[in-house]
Design a protein around this motif. Structure first.
Motif, PDB file in Angstrom:
ATOM      1  N   GLU A 148       0.839  -1.205   0.000  1.00 29.65           N
ATOM      2  CA  GLU A 148       0.000   0.000   0.000  1.00 29.65           C
ATOM      3  C   GLU A 148       0.872   1.252   0.000  1.00 29.65           C
ATOM      4  OE1 GLU A 148      -3.273   0.322  -0.322  1.00 29.65           O
ATOM      5  OE2 GLU A 148      -3.677  -1.823  -0.320  1.00 29.65           O
ATOM      6  N   LYS A 149       1.900   1.264   0.823  1.00 30.01           N
ATOM      7  CA  LYS A 149       2.818   2.410   0.846  1.00 30.01           C
ATOM      8  C   LYS A 149       3.580   2.514  -0.476  1.00 30.01           C
ATOM      9  CE  LYS A 149       3.560   3.053   5.748  1.00 30.01           C
ATOM     10  NZ  LYS A 149       4.537   3.308   6.783  1.00 30.01           N
ATOM     11  N   TRP A 150       4.098   1.387  -0.936  1.00 24.90           N
ATOM     12  CA  TRP A 150       4.865   1.371  -2.174  1.00 24.90           C
ATOM     13  C   TRP A 150       4.038   1.955  -3.322  1.00 24.90           C
ATOM     14  CZ3 TRP A 150       9.782   0.446  -3.532  1.00 24.90           C
ATOM     15  CH2 TRP A 150      10.062   0.237  -4.891  1.00 24.90           C
ATOM     16  N   ASN A 151       2.767   1.574  -3.395  1.00 23.51           N
ATOM     17  CA  ASN A 151       1.892   2.002  -4.489  1.00 23.51           C
ATOM     18  C   ASN A 151       1.634   3.499  -4.492  1.00 23.51           C
ATOM     19  OD1 ASN A 151       1.733  -0.603  -5.406  1.00 23.51           O
ATOM     20  ND2 ASN A 151      -0.226  -1.029  -4.459  1.00 23.51           N
ATOM     21  N   SER A 152       1.931   4.171  -3.390  1.00 26.58           N
ATOM     22  CA  SER A 152       1.794   5.627  -3.349  1.00 26.58           C
ATOM     23  C   SER A 152       3.169   6.308  -3.353  1.00 26.58           C
ATOM     24  CB  SER A 152       0.977   6.052  -2.131  1.00 26.58           C
ATOM     25  OG  SER A 152       1.646   5.700  -0.940  1.00 26.58           O
ATOM     26  N   GLY A 153       4.188   5.572  -3.773  1.00 29.83           N
ATOM     27  CA  GLY A 153       5.520   6.150  -3.916  1.00 29.83           C
ATOM     28  C   GLY A 153       6.360   6.178  -2.657  1.00 29.83           C
ATOM     29  N   ASP A 154       5.971   5.395  -1.662  1.00 26.26           N
ATOM     30  CA  ASP A 154       6.675   5.407  -0.377  1.00 26.26           C
ATOM     31  C   ASP A 154       7.294   4.034  -0.099  1.00 26.26           C
ATOM     32  OD1 ASP A 154       7.545   5.588   2.240  1.00 26.26           O
ATOM     33  OD2 ASP A 154       5.581   6.045   3.088  1.00 26.26           O
ATOM     34  N   PRO A 155       8.606   3.881  -0.284  1.00 27.47           N
ATOM     35  CA  PRO A 155       9.246   2.583  -0.049  1.00 27.47           C
ATOM     36  C   PRO A 155       9.498   2.274   1.429  1.00 27.47           C
ATOM     37  CG  PRO A 155      10.865   4.145  -0.829  1.00 27.47           C
ATOM     38  CD  PRO A 155       9.536   4.855  -0.857  1.00 27.47           C
ATOM     39  N   SER A 156       9.126   3.184   2.332  1.00 31.62           N
ATOM     40  CA  SER A 156       9.448   2.988   3.751  1.00 31.62           C
ATOM     41  C   SER A 156       8.797   1.739   4.346  1.00 31.62           C
ATOM     42  CB  SER A 156       9.068   4.218   4.572  1.00 31.62           C
ATOM     43  OG  SER A 156       7.656   4.353   4.660  1.00 31.62           O
ATOM     44  N   GLY A 157       7.660   1.325   3.811  1.00 35.41           N
ATOM     45  CA  GLY A 157       7.025   0.114   4.322  1.00 35.41           C
ATOM     46  C   GLY A 157       7.919  -1.101   4.155  1.00 35.41           C
ATOM     47  N   TYR A 158       8.518  -1.215   2.977  1.00 30.53           N
ATOM     48  CA  TYR A 158       9.435  -2.331   2.744  1.00 30.53           C
ATOM     49  C   TYR A 158      10.748  -2.151   3.493  1.00 30.53           C
ATOM     50  CZ  TYR A 158       6.562  -4.844  -0.572  1.00 30.53           C
ATOM     51  OH  TYR A 158       5.558  -5.578  -1.139  1.00 30.53           O
ATOM     52  N   LEU A 159      11.234  -0.924   3.572  1.00 33.54           N
ATOM     53  CA  LEU A 159      12.490  -0.704   4.294  1.00 33.54           C
ATOM     54  C   LEU A 159      12.342  -1.031   5.774  1.00 33.54           C
ATOM     55  CD1 LEU A 159      13.709   2.543   2.514  1.00 33.54           C
ATOM     56  CD2 LEU A 159      14.648   0.220   2.289  1.00 33.54           C
ATOM     57  N   TYR A 194      19.082   2.040  -3.167  1.00 37.44           N
ATOM     58  CA  TYR A 194      18.397   1.636  -4.405  1.00 37.44           C
ATOM     59  C   TYR A 194      16.988   2.228  -4.462  1.00 37.44           C
ATOM     60  CZ  TYR A 194      16.465  -1.493  -7.997  1.00 37.44           C
ATOM     61  OH  TYR A 194      15.867  -2.014  -9.114  1.00 37.44           O
ATOM     62  N   TYR A 195      16.298   2.263  -3.330  1.00 34.64           N
ATOM     63  CA  TYR A 195      14.921   2.763  -3.288  1.00 34.64           C
ATOM     64  C   TYR A 195      14.843   4.295  -3.301  1.00 34.64           C
ATOM     65  CZ  TYR A 195      12.631  -1.736  -2.225  1.00 34.64           C
ATOM     66  OH  TYR A 195      12.110  -2.997  -2.278  1.00 34.64           O
ATOM     67  N   GLU A 196      15.903   4.981  -2.926  1.00 36.09           N
ATOM     68  CA  GLU A 196      15.871   6.445  -2.806  1.00 36.09           C
ATOM     69  C   GLU A 196      15.326   7.149  -4.058  1.00 36.09           C
ATOM     70  OE1 GLU A 196      15.909   9.895  -0.852  1.00 36.09           O
ATOM     71  OE2 GLU A 196      16.437   7.989   0.089  1.00 36.09           O
ATOM     72  N   PRO A 197      15.788   6.801  -5.260  1.00 34.70           N
ATOM     73  CA  PRO A 197      15.303   7.506  -6.456  1.00 34.70           C
ATOM     74  C   PRO A 197      13.832   7.247  -6.797  1.00 34.70           C
ATOM     75  CG  PRO A 197      17.352   6.339  -6.937  1.00 34.70           C
ATOM     76  CD  PRO A 197      16.904   5.917  -5.574  1.00 34.70           C
ATOM     77  N   VAL A 198      13.231   6.203  -6.251  1.00 35.75           N
ATOM     78  CA  VAL A 198      11.831   5.910  -6.595  1.00 35.75           C
ATOM     79  C   VAL A 198      10.831   6.584  -5.647  1.00 35.75           C
ATOM     80  CG1 VAL A 198      12.425   3.725  -7.707  1.00 35.75           C
ATOM     81  CG2 VAL A 198      11.654   3.719  -5.329  1.00 35.75           C
ATOM     82  N   GLY A 232       8.271   8.792  -4.306  1.00 39.95           N
ATOM     83  CA  GLY A 232       7.336   9.700  -4.967  1.00 39.95           C
ATOM     84  C   GLY A 232       7.152   9.455  -6.457  1.00 39.95           C
ATOM     85  N   GLN A 233       7.836   8.469  -7.012  1.00 35.58           N
ATOM     86  CA  GLN A 233       7.774   8.219  -8.460  1.00 35.58           C
ATOM     87  C   GLN A 233       6.799   7.110  -8.849  1.00 35.58           C
ATOM     88  OE1 GLN A 233       9.497  10.314 -10.575  1.00 35.58           O
ATOM     89  NE2 GLN A 233       9.841  11.325  -8.605  1.00 35.58           N
ATOM     90  N   ILE A 234       6.373   6.323  -7.901  1.00 40.34           N
ATOM     91  CA  ILE A 234       5.503   5.181  -8.199  1.00 40.34           C
ATOM     92  C   ILE A 234       4.079   5.545  -7.807  1.00 40.34           C
ATOM     93  CG2 ILE A 234       4.971   2.784  -7.616  1.00 40.34           C
ATOM     94  CD1 ILE A 234       8.033   2.475  -7.135  1.00 40.34           C
ATOM     95  N   HIS A 235       3.167   5.323  -8.748  1.00 39.04           N
ATOM     96  CA  HIS A 235       1.747   5.586  -8.478  1.00 39.04           C
ATOM     97  C   HIS A 235       0.938   4.449  -9.086  1.00 39.04           C
ATOM     98  CE1 HIS A 235       2.783   9.547  -7.039  1.00 39.04           C
ATOM     99  NE2 HIS A 235       3.526   9.705  -8.126  1.00 39.04           N
ATOM    100  N   VAL A 236       0.450   3.577  -8.232  1.00 36.22           N
ATOM    101  CA  VAL A 236      -0.358   2.440  -8.655  1.00 36.22           C
ATOM    102  C   VAL A 236      -1.787   2.713  -8.212  1.00 36.22           C
ATOM    103  CG1 VAL A 236      -0.739  -0.035  -8.355  1.00 36.22           C
ATOM    104  CG2 VAL A 236       1.592   0.848  -8.537  1.00 36.22           C
ATOM    105  N   ASP A 237      -2.720   2.646  -9.165  1.00 38.39           N
ATOM    106  CA  ASP A 237      -4.122   2.919  -8.859  1.00 38.39           C
ATOM    107  C   ASP A 237      -4.743   1.825  -7.995  1.00 38.39           C
ATOM    108  OD1 ASP A 237      -4.124   5.296 -10.393  1.00 38.39           O
ATOM    109  OD2 ASP A 237      -4.431   4.119 -12.223  1.00 38.39           O
ATOM    110  N   ARG A 238      -4.407   0.596  -8.340  1.00 40.40           N
ATOM    111  CA  ARG A 238      -4.917  -0.545  -7.574  1.00 40.40           C
ATOM    112  C   ARG A 238      -4.039  -1.743  -7.875  1.00 40.40           C
ATOM    113  NH1 ARG A 238      -8.270  -3.981 -10.742  1.00 40.40           N
ATOM    114  NH2 ARG A 238      -8.665  -3.087 -12.799  1.00 40.40           N
ATOM    115  N   TYR A 239      -4.163  -2.755  -7.024  1.00 38.41           N
ATOM    116  CA  TYR A 239      -3.374  -3.962  -7.238  1.00 38.41           C
ATOM    117  C   TYR A 239      -4.176  -5.169  -6.788  1.00 38.41           C
ATOM    118  CZ  TYR A 239      -2.412  -4.482  -2.247  1.00 38.41           C
ATOM    119  OH  TYR A 239      -2.545  -4.678  -0.897  1.00 38.41           O
ATOM    120  N   GLU A 240      -3.730  -6.304  -7.259  1.00 36.09           N
ATOM    121  CA  GLU A 240      -4.291  -7.586  -6.821  1.00 36.09           C
ATOM    122  C   GLU A 240      -3.131  -8.480  -6.412  1.00 36.09           C
ATOM    123  OE1 GLU A 240      -7.734  -9.117  -9.415  1.00 36.09           O
ATOM    124  OE2 GLU A 240      -6.525  -7.829 -10.759  1.00 36.09           O
TER     125      GLU A 240
END
Length: 150
Positions: A38-49, A76-80, A82-90
């Motif tokens: 959910e965090k990743w899909n809004s451009g926030d890699p902190s959930g995985y970190l 590796y995640y720093e440049p992404v 705010g760059q990732i925007h996923v509308d929805r996922y399954e």
């Protein structure tokens, strides 16, 4: 006869307890993964970190080799950010296979940006840490590739 019945009941109790514990671990691992996604899909890699252990190893298709450790993954995640925007996922077909201190989560991921779908295979290896938290120690992402027609 009573001894056999008692042994059977004991085996059933132990099996039932183990199945309940495995279901609990599965639910926990899947919930952790979904929260990070959910965090990743809004451009926030902190959930995985925050889920990754200090000795995490990471495979990703664009990388020529494995990343080793949380510092390399953070870089590796720093440049992404705010760059990732996923509308929805399954998350399809999640499966958790676990022991007392390790769990392996495998699933297929379909991410949608508008009508465009990206399809991935994922394997995450989680370790139960001394503090009682599950941490990712190994990640492997690969794109789903259709078989070429022969």
């Amino acid at each position: 006869m009573k001894k056999q019945t008692l042994i059977f009941l004991l085996i059933m109790l132990v099996t039932s307890s183990y199945a309940h514990a495995a279901d609990s671990v599965s639910a926990k691992i899947i919930a952790l993964e979904k929260a990070a996604l959910e965090k990743w899909n809004s451009g926030d890699p902190s959930g995985y970190l925050s889920l990754s252990a200090s000795d995490v190893v990471y495979f990703d298709p664009p990388l020529p080799q494995r990343l080793n450790g949380i510092e390399a993954l953070t870089k590796y995640y720093e440049p992404v950010k705010g760059q990732i925007h996923v509308d929805r996922y399954e998350m399809l077909h999640p499966l958790v296979q676990s022991t007392e201190k390790m769990a392996v989560l495998t699933f297929n991921l379909v991410s949608y940006q508008g009508e465009k779908a990206s399809r991935w295979n994922c394997t995450e290896v989680y370790r139960l840490e001394e503090d009682g938290n599950w941490k990712i120690i190994q990640t492997h992402w690969s794109p789903v590739q259709p078989f070429a027609d022969k």
